[in-house]
Design a protein around this motif. Structure first.
Motif, PDB file in Angstrom:
ATOM      1  N   SER A  42      -2.562 -39.529 -12.941  1.00 47.47           N
ATOM      2  CA  SER A  42      -1.163 -39.276 -13.616  1.00 47.47           C
ATOM      3  C   SER A  42      -0.170 -40.255 -12.340  1.00 47.47           C
ATOM      4  O   SER A  42      -0.377 -40.281 -11.225  1.00 47.47           O
ATOM      5  N   HIS A  70       2.850 -39.125 -12.101  1.00 49.63           N
ATOM      6  CA  HIS A  70       3.896 -37.913 -11.821  1.00 49.63           C
ATOM      7  C   HIS A  70       3.217 -36.995 -10.953  1.00 49.63           C
ATOM      8  O   HIS A  70       2.761 -35.994 -11.117  1.00 49.63           O
ATOM      9  N   ALA A  71       3.514 -37.277  -9.531  1.00 50.43           N
ATOM     10  CA  ALA A  71       2.956 -36.448  -8.600  1.00 50.43           C
ATOM     11  C   ALA A  71       4.086 -35.406  -8.183  1.00 50.43           C
ATOM     12  O   ALA A  71       5.330 -35.682  -8.585  1.00 50.43           O
ATOM     13  N   ASP A  72       3.805 -34.280  -7.574  1.00 50.29           N
ATOM     14  CA  ASP A  72       4.607 -33.262  -7.435  1.00 50.29           C
ATOM     15  C   ASP A  72       5.119 -33.609  -6.045  1.00 50.29           C
ATOM     16  O   ASP A  72       5.227 -34.901  -5.440  1.00 50.29           O
ATOM     17  N   ARG A 101      -1.419 -34.970  -7.448  1.00 52.99           N
ATOM     18  CA  ARG A 101      -1.341 -35.288  -9.113  1.00 52.99           C
ATOM     19  C   ARG A 101      -2.840 -35.090  -9.614  1.00 52.99           C
ATOM     20  O   ARG A 101      -3.764 -34.805  -8.910  1.00 52.99           O
ATOM     21  N   THR A 160       5.445 -34.990 -18.348  1.00 55.31           N
ATOM     22  CA  THR A 160       6.324 -33.952 -17.798  1.00 55.31           C
ATOM     23  C   THR A 160       7.321 -33.094 -18.552  1.00 55.31           C
ATOM     24  O   THR A 160       7.519 -31.979 -18.025  1.00 55.31           O
ATOM     25  N   ARG A 194       3.988 -31.253 -11.972  1.00 58.66           N
ATOM     26  CA  ARG A 194       2.965 -32.399 -11.973  1.00 58.66           C
ATOM     27  C   ARG A 194       2.717 -32.819 -13.402  1.00 58.66           C
ATOM     28  O   ARG A 194       2.680 -32.208 -14.401  1.00 58.66           O
TER      29      ARG A 194
END
Length: 249
Positions: free
Chosen positions: A74, A76-78, A83, A99, A122
């Motif tokens: 992904s 979109h890591a936090d 991720r 997300t 995430r």
């Protein structure tokens, strides 16, 4: 569920910044060897992974595995930089990296000051995967909000039980919204016909969740026949292998 630790970047000789159990290069190498041994023992065809920090760390793990592997991560890591992703014996095609909450779901309050969110912490990653020639399965891996409560001041404990109750409610609201988002992803992939479209959902809060066709917190699948993976077959343990429990409180 926030159990485990992100794999650290492999490049620095000094301990990587942030919360990480591997304090030096030797610890990092030992961690990779342990992960590779566990994956090798399980021999999955498809592995969903959580708590992946630097993409280079996943690449370092793949280098230690036997045979050819394909990966997807992904984007979109936090805020900690972790991720979800996949390791697979066969090629993968990313179909969605999501997300955003579904259209009709309202914003979710997460703080006493009224702060709200409209996205998952995430990304949830969906791929199209072919377990055998002529077959296609849609697979989603996610990592939903954990039970770990974060109070004002980035604290994880409090003696104020009323505050604890409120923040437990905020965490529950967020987990529920994220679960609804996963349900929307699965519904889109099923296209209204679970008999014709095979879907697997991996990850989540470490609890079994059943949907129209198949939703299960499976991390790895060994596929014995035409419908391999749809029964969620795997030995207990990949979540421990991919996310050792010692780093995060």
């Amino acid at each position: 569920m926030e159990r485990g630790e992100p794999l650290p970047p492999p490049r620095p000789r000094q301990p990587p910044s942030g919360r990480c159990a591997a304090k030096d290069r030797a610890a990092y190498e030992a961690k990779l060897e342990g992960l590779a041994a566990t994956v090798g023992h399980l021999a999955p065809d498809l592995l969903g992974v959580q708590e992946v920090g630097a993409p280079e760390a996943l690449a370092d793990l793949v280098e230690r595995l036997d045979g050819e592997w394909h990966t997807a991560l992904s984007k979109h890591a936090d805020r900690r930089g972790i991720r979800v992703g996949f390791l697979s014996r066969r090629p993968l095609t990313v179909t969605e990296d999501r997300t955003a909450f579904p259209e009709h779901l309202p914003r979710v309050q997460v703080e006493d000051d009224g702060t709200t969110i409209r996205r998952m912490g995430r990304g949830a990653l969906a791929v199209r995967w072919s377990p055998a020639a002529g077959q296609s399965v849609d697979v989603v891996v996610c990592h939903l909000k954990s039970k770990l409560l974060t109070f004002p001041g980035n604290r994880h404990s409090t003696d104020d039980e009323e505050l604890r109750a409120r923040y437990a409610a905020y965490a529950l609201y967020r987990r529920a919204a994220e679960a609804v988002t996963l349900r929307a992803m699965a519904d889109r992939l099923l296209q209204g016909d679970g008999a014709a479209h095979e879907v697997i959902v991996m990850g989540g809060p470490q609890r079994r969740v059943r949907g129209r066709h198949h939703a299960d917190p499976v991390r790895a699948a060994r596929l014995p026949d035409r419908h391999r993976g749809l029964q969620g077959h795997r030995p207990r343990g990949p979540e421990t292998a991919v996310e050792p429990r010692s780093a995060h409180p």
